[in-house]
Design a protein around this motif. Sequence first.
Motif, PDB file in Angstrom:
ATOM      1  N   LEU A 111       6.583  -5.418 -18.549  1.00 43.40           N
ATOM      2  CA  LEU A 111       6.179  -4.839 -17.051  1.00 43.40           C
ATOM      3  C   LEU A 111       6.177  -6.142 -16.076  1.00 43.40           C
ATOM      4  O   LEU A 111       5.886  -7.231 -16.738  1.00 43.40           O
ATOM      5  N   THR A 112       6.371  -5.865 -15.042  1.00 43.58           N
ATOM      6  CA  THR A 112       5.926  -7.240 -13.951  1.00 43.58           C
ATOM      7  C   THR A 112       4.873  -7.127 -13.276  1.00 43.58           C
ATOM      8  O   THR A 112       4.147  -5.954 -13.056  1.00 43.58           O
ATOM      9  N   GLU A 113       4.119  -8.079 -13.232  1.00 43.62           N
ATOM     10  CA  GLU A 113       2.935  -8.315 -12.490  1.00 43.62           C
ATOM     11  C   GLU A 113       3.169  -8.009 -10.944  1.00 43.62           C
ATOM     12  O   GLU A 113       3.943  -8.819 -10.346  1.00 43.62           O
ATOM     13  N   ASN A 114       2.415  -7.126 -10.479  1.00 47.95           N
ATOM     14  CA  ASN A 114       2.504  -6.893  -9.078  1.00 47.95           C
ATOM     15  C   ASN A 114       2.281  -7.967  -8.463  1.00 47.95           C
ATOM     16  O   ASN A 114       1.063  -8.674  -8.431  1.00 47.95           O
ATOM     17  N   ILE A 115       2.953  -8.266  -7.354  1.00 45.94           N
ATOM     18  CA  ILE A 115       2.656  -9.529  -6.506  1.00 45.94           C
ATOM     19  C   ILE A 115       1.738  -8.961  -5.354  1.00 45.94           C
ATOM     20  O   ILE A 115       1.092 -10.012  -4.835  1.00 45.94           O
ATOM     21  N   GLN A 116       1.403  -7.750  -5.281  1.00 44.57           N
ATOM     22  CA  GLN A 116       0.353  -7.637  -4.469  1.00 44.57           C
ATOM     23  C   GLN A 116      -0.747  -6.939  -5.327  1.00 44.57           C
ATOM     24  O   GLN A 116      -0.443  -6.725  -6.531  1.00 44.57           O
ATOM     25  N   THR A 117      -2.099  -6.752  -4.463  1.00 44.16           N
ATOM     26  CA  THR A 117      -3.025  -6.318  -5.424  1.00 44.16           C
ATOM     27  C   THR A 117      -2.830  -4.849  -5.552  1.00 44.16           C
ATOM     28  O   THR A 117      -2.500  -4.276  -4.648  1.00 44.16           O
ATOM     29  N   ASN A 118      -3.550  -4.315  -6.549  1.00 44.65           N
ATOM     30  CA  ASN A 118      -3.442  -2.796  -6.594  1.00 44.65           C
ATOM     31  C   ASN A 118      -4.929  -2.272  -6.859  1.00 44.65           C
ATOM     32  O   ASN A 118      -5.263  -1.221  -7.488  1.00 44.65           O
ATOM     33  N   TYR A 119      -6.085  -3.281  -6.692  1.00 43.59           N
ATOM     34  CA  TYR A 119      -7.351  -2.935  -6.916  1.00 43.59           C
ATOM     35  C   TYR A 119      -8.268  -3.571  -5.718  1.00 43.59           C
ATOM     36  O   TYR A 119      -7.784  -4.675  -5.088  1.00 43.59           O
ATOM     37  N   SER A 120      -9.339  -2.880  -5.548  1.00 43.75           N
ATOM     38  CA  SER A 120     -10.198  -3.709  -4.699  1.00 43.75           C
ATOM     39  C   SER A 120     -11.644  -2.990  -4.753  1.00 43.75           C
ATOM     40  O   SER A 120     -12.091  -2.013  -5.303  1.00 43.75           O
ATOM     41  N   LYS A 121     -12.350  -3.996  -4.222  1.00 43.76           N
ATOM     42  CA  LYS A 121     -14.119  -3.475  -4.280  1.00 43.76           C
ATOM     43  C   LYS A 121     -14.329  -2.864  -3.044  1.00 43.76           C
ATOM     44  O   LYS A 121     -13.464  -3.400  -1.983  1.00 43.76           O
ATOM     45  N   ALA A 122     -14.941  -2.144  -2.690  1.00 45.82           N
ATOM     46  CA  ALA A 122     -15.322  -1.419  -1.473  1.00 45.82           C
ATOM     47  C   ALA A 122     -16.903  -1.338  -1.113  1.00 45.82           C
ATOM     48  O   ALA A 122     -17.599  -1.069  -2.116  1.00 45.82           O
ATOM     49  N   TYR A 123     -17.329  -1.503  -0.078  1.00 46.67           N
ATOM     50  CA  TYR A 123     -18.753  -1.102   0.328  1.00 46.67           C
ATOM     51  C   TYR A 123     -18.781   0.118   1.127  1.00 46.67           C
ATOM     52  O   TYR A 123     -17.797   0.382   1.705  1.00 46.67           O
ATOM     53  N   LEU A 124     -19.923   1.074   1.095  1.00 43.82           N
ATOM     54  CA  LEU A 124     -20.276   2.019   1.777  1.00 43.82           C
ATOM     55  C   LEU A 124     -20.379   1.725   2.956  1.00 43.82           C
ATOM     56  O   LEU A 124     -21.285   0.881   3.367  1.00 43.82           O
ATOM     57  N   GLN A 125     -19.569   2.335   4.006  1.00 45.30           N
ATOM     58  CA  GLN A 125     -19.947   2.107   5.520  1.00 45.30           C
ATOM     59  C   GLN A 125     -20.225   3.317   6.346  1.00 45.30           C
ATOM     60  O   GLN A 125     -19.881   4.471   5.817  1.00 45.30           O
ATOM     61  N   ASN A 126     -20.871   3.179   7.441  1.00 46.27           N
ATOM     62  CA  ASN A 126     -21.111   4.170   8.318  1.00 46.27           C
ATOM     63  C   ASN A 126     -19.806   4.556   9.265  1.00 46.27           C
ATOM     64  O   ASN A 126     -18.938   3.799   8.990  1.00 46.27           O
ATOM     65  N   ASN A 127     -19.912   5.403  10.086  1.00 47.13           N
ATOM     66  CA  ASN A 127     -19.012   5.839  11.078  1.00 47.13           C
ATOM     67  C   ASN A 127     -18.630   4.712  11.864  1.00 47.13           C
ATOM     68  O   ASN A 127     -17.411   4.484  12.292  1.00 47.13           O
ATOM     69  N   ASP A 128     -19.433   3.839  12.121  1.00 50.00           N
ATOM     70  CA  ASP A 128     -19.447   2.590  13.217  1.00 50.00           C
ATOM     71  C   ASP A 128     -18.953   1.695  12.468  1.00 50.00           C
ATOM     72  O   ASP A 128     -18.963   0.277  12.762  1.00 50.00           O
TER      73      ASP A 128
END
Lengths: 306, 241
Positions: A111-128
């Motif tokens: 398999l090839t290591e993806n040169i882009q990321t395929n995961y991320s952490k995220a914070y909960l945000q309001n509409n603004d």
Amino acid sequence: MAYITQYQYYENGGTPPTDANWGSYQYVSLFDVVNNFMLMYQGNNSLVNNEPRYKILFHAKRGIQELNYDAFKEIKVLELNVCDNLRFVLPDDYVNWVRVSAYKDGLLLPLTENIQTNYSKAYLQNNDCSLQFDVDGNVIDTESQIDADRLAGTKKSIYLNQGHMFDGLEGYCCDGEWYFDYSIGARFGLNTETANVNPTFSIDRKSGVINFSSDMADQKCILEYVSDGMENGDNSKVTVNKLFEDYIYAYIEYAILNSKLNVQEYVVNRARKRKSALLRNAKIRLSNIHPSRLLMSLRGQNKWLK
Amino acid sequence: MINSVRNTVLAILNKNNYGYVSPSDFNLFAKQAQMDIFEDYFTAYNYYVVKENARQSGTGYADVKKGIEEVIDMFSEENDLTHDTNNKFFLPSETTTGDDYYFVNKILVVGTPTLEAENVSNKNITMLTSSLLTSPTDLFPAFNQQGNSVFLYPTTIDTQGNVKCQYIRYPKPPKWTYVSLSGGEPSFDQSQADFQDFELPNEGERKLVNKILQYAGMSIREIQAVQYAQAEEQIESNELK
């Protein structure tokens, strides 16, 4: 440690596991390394003296760790199923990966290591777009869109596999030729870097997992990796290949002389050169270059297509 | 040897009419002199190690270090350490092993194979036990000393008979014993139960005489006796260099 009988070697003296001593003659134990060093290289009339054994042990282990990273070529292999979470938890003794493969239809697909990321952490945000915090003042985590898409199988890929952005797009047949819509900035020719049909992966080192693209779901993954040879802290199992035995003594000697006060620079240099030369020798020996191997490769030198 | 030493000391003192040393005083001086010489062996040992490192010593009969090593080893003992609690063991003493120790050479953890525990200073033991790479294990045990006890690591070393100690004991206090007075003189009797000869090798006799003479000279306030002994000691010391 003492030499063992052939019965102990082949059958472990009849005690399970009977394969415990197979191949053991290639190695010298950590205990022997430290013991031999204390006896032969340390003491009155030696370059190294009045050094506690724990220092010798420390440098011996550090030397073994370094050898395990590249020189030993002792690759560990682990096969695990990748489930719907598209995750492969790194082995407990993992330090670095060598190759990640998918085992499919009796074939090992690298398999090839993806040169882009395929995961991320995220914070909960309001509409603004302002962040949300819990009562302790910590920002609230949530699943990232990129992870959600990847798990749902809707994330597009720049690789020429199932997730490719043009995969499944409809085209037009005109005068017997097929034509496809391309986005603005379309390119001609093949980008070889991303021209791989197999699933891709990305390693999240801090989280200790390999994240795969969605086409890896329910497939077997084989991870080839290197460890540091510390055997989960069990000193009795830590060993060094005999080809590197002299190098380890030289390494310990150098490491101590290099950090000791009032050792002449030429003594340190001599130890450094000895260590480096022995490492080179051991690597050449371990690489097992011999005429019959070269012959097999050289026999193909006149072939036009290889 | 003790009688010979005593006779020589008395002969030197009497010859010059310096005075007389009673048996009890002699025993006190003898103990002190023996300890002085015993401790000097360790200093001399280090002196010859340094000489050897500087390539200023020979082999065979010229290997003085080896001779000193042999003398020190005459006081070497190996005994089980008495277990106290958990990983704590008592160091050798009159009550536990039958003799006080001067120098703990090594502590052994009995097993297959028997392994040597390493002496770690109180400064380093806490860091060592919390170290990932070097914390003490069954294969590489360690100990640290506190008061008259040692603490073994890993802490699973906690049973009587598990730990041995090889150490250099103090020489036994010499005692010149006598039975009766004949003509005003005590008569030497080595058959007494509390008789104890010097434990030093014969070559130490001259040193013992000189040392005891110094103490005796001080005791009878005869400075000439002290100076004579000191001069003799100096001559001997120069001969060694």
